[in-house]
Every structure is written in C-alpha cells, then in structure tokens.
Design an enzyme around this catalytic site. Structure first.
Site, mmCIF file in Angstrom:
data_model
loop_
_atom_site.group_PDB
_atom_site.id
_atom_site.type_symbol
_atom_site.label_atom_id
_atom_site.label_comp_id
_atom_site.label_asym_id
_atom_site.label_seq_id
_atom_site.Cartn_x
_atom_site.Cartn_y
_atom_site.Cartn_z
ATOM 1 N N HIS A 101 0.821 -1.217 0.000
ATOM 2 C CA HIS A 101 0.000 0.000 0.000
ATOM 3 C C HIS A 101 0.851 1.262 0.000
ATOM 4 O O HIS A 101 0.372 2.332 0.367
ATOM 5 C CB HIS A 101 -0.931 -0.001 1.222
ATOM 6 C CG HIS A 101 -1.920 -1.129 1.207
ATOM 7 N ND1 HIS A 101 -1.994 -2.078 2.186
ATOM 8 C CD2 HIS A 101 -2.850 -1.464 0.289
ATOM 9 C CE1 HIS A 101 -2.965 -2.956 1.888
ATOM 10 N NE2 HIS A 101 -3.487 -2.598 0.740
ATOM 11 N N HIS A 102 2.120 1.138 -0.386
ATOM 12 C CA HIS A 102 2.974 2.339 -0.348
ATOM 13 C C HIS A 102 2.475 3.392 -1.325
ATOM 14 O O HIS A 102 2.751 4.568 -1.170
ATOM 15 C CB HIS A 102 4.441 1.979 -0.628
ATOM 16 C CG HIS A 102 4.712 1.625 -2.063
ATOM 17 N ND1 HIS A 102 4.262 0.454 -2.636
ATOM 18 C CD2 HIS A 102 5.351 2.293 -3.047
ATOM 19 C CE1 HIS A 102 4.632 0.418 -3.904
ATOM 20 N NE2 HIS A 102 5.297 1.523 -4.178
ATOM 21 N N ARG A 103 1.781 2.948 -2.347
ATOM 22 C CA ARG A 103 1.079 3.856 -3.267
ATOM 23 C C ARG A 103 -0.323 3.296 -3.479
ATOM 24 O O ARG A 103 -0.495 2.071 -3.530
ATOM 25 C CB ARG A 103 1.789 3.913 -4.616
ATOM 26 C CG ARG A 103 3.170 4.529 -4.525
ATOM 27 C CD ARG A 103 3.284 5.709 -5.429
ATOM 28 N NE ARG A 103 4.547 6.377 -5.142
ATOM 29 C CZ ARG A 103 5.147 7.192 -5.984
ATOM 30 N NH1 ARG A 103 4.628 7.433 -7.157
ATOM 31 N NH2 ARG A 103 6.270 7.787 -5.646
ATOM 32 N N LYS B 47 -3.004 -2.334 -7.675
ATOM 33 C CA LYS B 47 -3.364 -2.627 -9.071
ATOM 34 C C LYS B 47 -2.863 -3.999 -9.455
ATOM 35 O O LYS B 47 -1.751 -4.393 -9.093
ATOM 36 C CB LYS B 47 -2.667 -1.570 -9.950
ATOM 37 C CG LYS B 47 -3.036 -1.614 -11.393
ATOM 38 C CD LYS B 47 -4.252 -0.771 -11.692
ATOM 39 C CE LYS B 47 -4.777 -0.973 -13.093
ATOM 40 N NZ LYS B 47 -5.526 -2.243 -13.253
ATOM 41 N N LYS C 45 6.873 -4.485 -10.448
ATOM 42 C CA LYS C 45 6.627 -4.126 -11.851
ATOM 43 C C LYS C 45 6.233 -2.645 -11.957
ATOM 44 O O LYS C 45 6.775 -1.897 -12.770
ATOM 45 C CB LYS C 45 5.489 -5.015 -12.363
ATOM 46 C CG LYS C 45 5.340 -5.074 -13.843
ATOM 47 C CD LYS C 45 4.092 -5.857 -14.235
ATOM 48 C CE LYS C 45 4.167 -7.323 -13.861
ATOM 49 N NZ LYS C 45 3.025 -8.091 -14.412
ATOM 50 N N ASP D 76 7.653 3.086 -13.219
ATOM 51 C CA ASP D 76 7.148 4.344 -12.649
ATOM 52 C C ASP D 76 5.652 4.536 -12.859
ATOM 53 O O ASP D 76 5.197 5.588 -13.311
ATOM 54 C CB ASP D 76 7.921 5.546 -13.229
ATOM 55 C CG ASP D 76 9.351 5.578 -12.726
ATOM 56 O OD1 ASP D 76 9.584 5.211 -11.565
ATOM 57 O OD2 ASP D 76 10.243 5.936 -13.521
ATOM 58 N N LYS E 208 -3.272 -8.642 -6.862
ATOM 59 C CA LYS E 208 -3.675 -9.659 -7.845
ATOM 60 C C LYS E 208 -4.882 -10.399 -7.319
ATOM 61 O O LYS E 208 -5.032 -10.577 -6.108
ATOM 62 C CB LYS E 208 -2.533 -10.664 -8.061
ATOM 63 C CG LYS E 208 -2.666 -11.479 -9.317
ATOM 64 C CD LYS E 208 -2.428 -10.607 -10.531
ATOM 65 C CE LYS E 208 -1.768 -11.301 -11.670
ATOM 66 N NZ LYS E 208 -1.011 -10.363 -12.494
HETATM 67 N N1 GLU Z 1 -2.473 -8.766 -15.447
HETATM 68 C C1 GLU Z 1 -1.511 -7.863 -16.007
HETATM 69 C C2 GLU Z 1 -0.172 -8.032 -15.315
HETATM 70 O O1 GLU Z 1 0.124 -9.071 -14.779
HETATM 71 C C3 GLU Z 1 -2.008 -6.444 -16.045
HETATM 72 C C4 GLU Z 1 -2.296 -5.790 -14.730
HETATM 73 C C5 GLU Z 1 -2.973 -4.435 -14.838
HETATM 74 O O2 GLU Z 1 -3.151 -3.948 -15.932
HETATM 75 O O3 GLU Z 1 -3.318 -3.901 -13.775
HETATM 76 O O4 GLU Z 1 0.670 -7.186 -15.366
#
Ligand code: GLU
Length: 474
Positions: A64-66, A70, A94, A99, A106
C-alpha cells in the site's frame, strides 16, 4: 515432492532477497517492502447448470505504499492463495520499475473458464465483484483490477457494471477496473499493450551492440529468430508485433495441444488462421510436430530469443540447461524459477525479466485509469491544434523553398496524435526508459548478476524512498 508451481511464491521471495542484499536499507524496511500486506480469501456459491458450485477466490494486496493497488484477475484451475500472493508481489515491483504509481495486487478465481458458458462466467464475475465491494477491496482510489490469464474485456465490463450498480454516486466509478472495452470507458491499445511492451523491451535490449556481442549476436532485432510458448493474448500480440514491426522471424510455438518448429520461419497470421480453422497449431505446413506430451520440448528449440508467454514455472532446474536461446524474454509472470535463473546466468544467457518486460499491460492500464479520472479521451484537446500548427510549418517551408509536397506527405507530416498514437508513444517511452534505467544499475554495480536483480534493486530503492518520506523507518 512439492510441485514447481507450489514453489512460485518462495521463488519470488528469493528474487527479492537476492536484490535486497545489494541495498543498504534497514532490515525492518526491507521486511515491510517484502511482506504481502493483505490477502482476502473468499468462498461463494454460483448457480451452474441445474445445481450450484462453491467458488474459491482471492484478492491479495501486496503493498500500500502507493494507492490504489493494481493487478489483474486470473481465472484458472491452478489458482491458490500463494500463487495470488506471488503475483501481487511481482505487481508491486513491476509498477515501481516502470514508474506507474500503484501498489501491487492480484486476484484469482479457481475455475477453468473454458468449462463454463458466458452466463455462468458472468454470475461468477459479478458475485466475485460483490465480494470485493463488501470488503472495500475495489474502487478507483482503493484497488483496481484488470485482465490476466483467463479473463479479458468482457469480464472487466461486468466488473465495472457491478461496481457502478453499488456506487451510483461515484463520478469516477469507471476507474474501478481497467482493460474495459473501448466502448465502455476502455482505452485504445490496452488489449495489445502487454505484447507491444514485450516487443519494445526486446527491441531496446537488442540495440546494445556490446551486450549482443557477448551473446554472439549482432545488434538489432531484425533477422533474429524467436520462439513463443503460449498463444494467448500476450503471446500472439508479441509474435505479431515482433514479426510485423521488428522484422524478427518466428520459428517455433507451443500451445496446450502441442508444439511446432520450423527453422525456415512461421508466419504468425497464417498460423493463427490455421489454428482457427483446424483447432490446433499442429500440422502447420512444413513444421515438425511435437504432440501434447512432448510440447515441453519448446524450451529446447534452437533460436535467438525464447519468449515464455503463458504461466509460471516453465524454465526450472530440470530443463534450464537445455535452453538453446541466447535471450530469454519473460512475457509471462514468473516463467523462470530462481534456481533455473542461476543456471541460465552461468550459461551466459540474457534474461529480460517479467517485472520489466510484461509491464506494458499495467502501463496502459495506468493510462486508462487516468483517462477515466479525467473523463476525456487522450488527444481530444490538442489533436486539431497540433494539426493546424504543423500545417502552418509545412506551408511556410513550401513558401520559403518554393517546393510543393504531395497530399500524402502533407497528411503524414501534419497529423495530430490520436489516442492510439499517444498510448503507443507513452508505452514505448516507458519501456525504453525503464530498460535503460535497469541496465544502468547493472553497469554501475557489476557485482549484480542479471537484469532481474538490477531491476529489483532499482524498484526496492524507489519503494523505500516512499516509505522513508513517511518518517517511520530509520
Ligand atoms: N495482469 C496484467 C499483469 O500481470 C495487467 C495488470 C494491470 O493492468 O493492472 O501485469
């Protein structure tokens, strides 16, 4: 014996530890960066056929640092809590590497999506979304899912619709998920984004003459041979763009039904047509067939670049010494185990790591999220203005030189950027800059072995600086 798949999370943590050893950060801070912050485990019933099934599902928020966090949602029979945690962990690094200002997350739903009809999948997806909503685990400022293995635009539009049903007052509701269809607040270029990013990343790696010389290869991507494992979204777009824009030659492919190898070259469009018509990649004209049981041979196919583009743990201790390719370009998440990586690096291979190479998907997801928050398509404000400015320049040059250019040339020279142009250009810039950053870390610290560790060192230091600015850690 534990299956390699079960060692995935351990392998990801080993990658982290290896990189952490090259930093001089406080132990407690490293522990925080490494830890998976939250894991939500769910079981819910869904009506299928005449009965019900109980679905096992997860959402892991690694960091949760940002915010928001996602990451994609995977539909697969192999989903388990540790796999989702491993994938969420990779997402954190990633995002930092390219950036993109998100924490990693996930989701996973343990079903074989090809076994259910659209109605059943819609019920699973909407129910899973409701489970996320009631745990406050989804939202444009909280956690933003996206497609992953076994999911796509269709599932993302069901998610957006379900979220909106419960959050009618949220003006930014469309930003609760990315990878939506363009007609449902998606962005042009998201579907191809991971594959396109893979292409930009490989192309950039191949521009360094001295790096290529170490592998016994010439500079540039054109003319290099490559093999793709998995022809899903990522594999097929990577192959198409590598061939059409990079001038590289596809020589081998594997899929669930088997593998094919043809050193004189396979046309990817032809192959996709062949698969659609016959239901299989096998029996492609002029190619050698490897049946379902022997499809693992794909790892051993002679080529310059091997692109694993399906699931994790493809290159393991058992087959790493058989890899013939000089470059391993990780389009999938986690295709190489940490032990296998040691073998490959000792053999002098160049591994372009997943945490960098497949970041094109989340990069364009970031653009989509920004588009949703701004409520406007990229290019709408400036396209005409730029077109007019460039036209004025062209007319000026014509007047000063007395030359006239053709209509076609004028069209090319004066075009203002559309959304797709801007998305591709933003993605290209992101991948090139990130690769150069990682390579520079490795050049600066020659004791760092491999680009993955260099990428992780760079990511850890970016995340650490966020935490350090909070003043919690010494
Ligand atoms: N599932 C993709 C990944 O592993 C995309 C994730 C996304 O767009 O949030 O990078």
């Amino acid at each position: 014996m534990t299956k390699p798949r079960d060692r995935f999370y351990a392998s990801v943590l080993q990658f982290f530890d290896k990189a952490a050893a090259h930093t001089d950060l406080h132990e407690g801070l490293l522990e925080q960066i490494k830890a998976c912050n939250a894991v939500f485990s769910m079981r819910f019933p869904v009506k299928v056929g005449d009965g019900y099934m109980v679905v096992e599902a997860y959402r892991a928020q690694h960091s949760h640092h940002r915010l928001p966090t996602k990451g994609g949602i995977r539909y697969s029979n192999h989903v388990n809590q540790e796999e989702v945690m491993a994938l969420a962990t990779l997402m954190t690094f990633k995002c930092a590497i390219v950036d993109v200002p998100f924490g990693g997350a996930k989701g996973g739903v343990k079903i074989n999506p090809w076994q259910y009809n659209a109605d059943e999948l819609e019920r699973v997806t909407r129910r899973y979304t409701s489970e996320l909503i009631r745990r406050n685990c989804i939202g444009p400022a909280i956690d933003v899912p996206a497609p992953d293995y076994g999911t796509g635009e269709r599932e993302m539009s069901w998610i957006a619709d379900t979220y909106r049903t419960f959050n009618g007052n949220d003006i930014d509701a469309a930003g609760c998920v990315t990878g939506k269809p363009v007609t449902q607040n998606g962005i042009r270029g998201r579907t191809e984004a991971t594959g396109r990013g893979v292409y930009y990343g490989i192309r950039e790696a191949c521009t360094f003459k001295e790096d290529m010389a170490k592998l016994g290869l010439g500079p540039g991507l054109a003319g290099k041979t490559f093999v793709v494992q998995g022809l899903g979204n990522v594999g097929s777009y990577s192959a198409k763009i590598m061939q059409d824009e990079g001038g590289a030659a596809l020589v081998g492919v594997s899929e669930v039904e088997g593998a094919i190898y043809k050193p004189s070259g396979i046309d990817i469009h032809d192959l996709l047509r062949h698969r659609k018509e016959t239901g299989s990649i096998l029996n492609y004209p002029g190619a050698t067939n490897y049946g379902k049981e022997d499809r693992g041979a794909v790892v051993e196919f002679e080529c310059d670049i091997f692109i694993p583009a399906a699931l994790e743990n493809v290159i393991t201790l058992e087959n790493a010494h058989k890899v013939k390719a000089k470059i391993i370009a990780e389009a999938a998440n986690g295709p190489t185990t940490s032990e296998a990586e040691e073998v490959l690096l000792k053999a002098g291979k160049l591994i372009i790591p997943d945490v960098f190479l497949n970041a094109g998907g989340v990069t364009v997801s970031y653009f989509e999220w920004l588009k949703n928050l701004s409520h406007m398509r990229f290019g709408r404000m400036e396209k005409r203005f730029n077109h007019q400015t460039y036209s004025n320049f062209v007319s000026l040059v014509e007047r000063l030189t007395g030359a006239t250019i053709s209509e076609r040339e004028r069209e090319i020279l004066t075009r203002g950027g559309d959304e797709i142009d801007l998305v591709r250009s933003g993605l290209e810039e992101t991948m090139i800059t990130a690769y150069q950053q990682i390579r520079e870390v490795q050049m600066r610290k020659p004791e760092i072995e491999g680009l993955r560790t260099a990428a992780m060192v760079s990511a850890i230091s970016k995340i650490a600086s966020d935490y350090l600015s909070l003043g919690i850690f010494p």
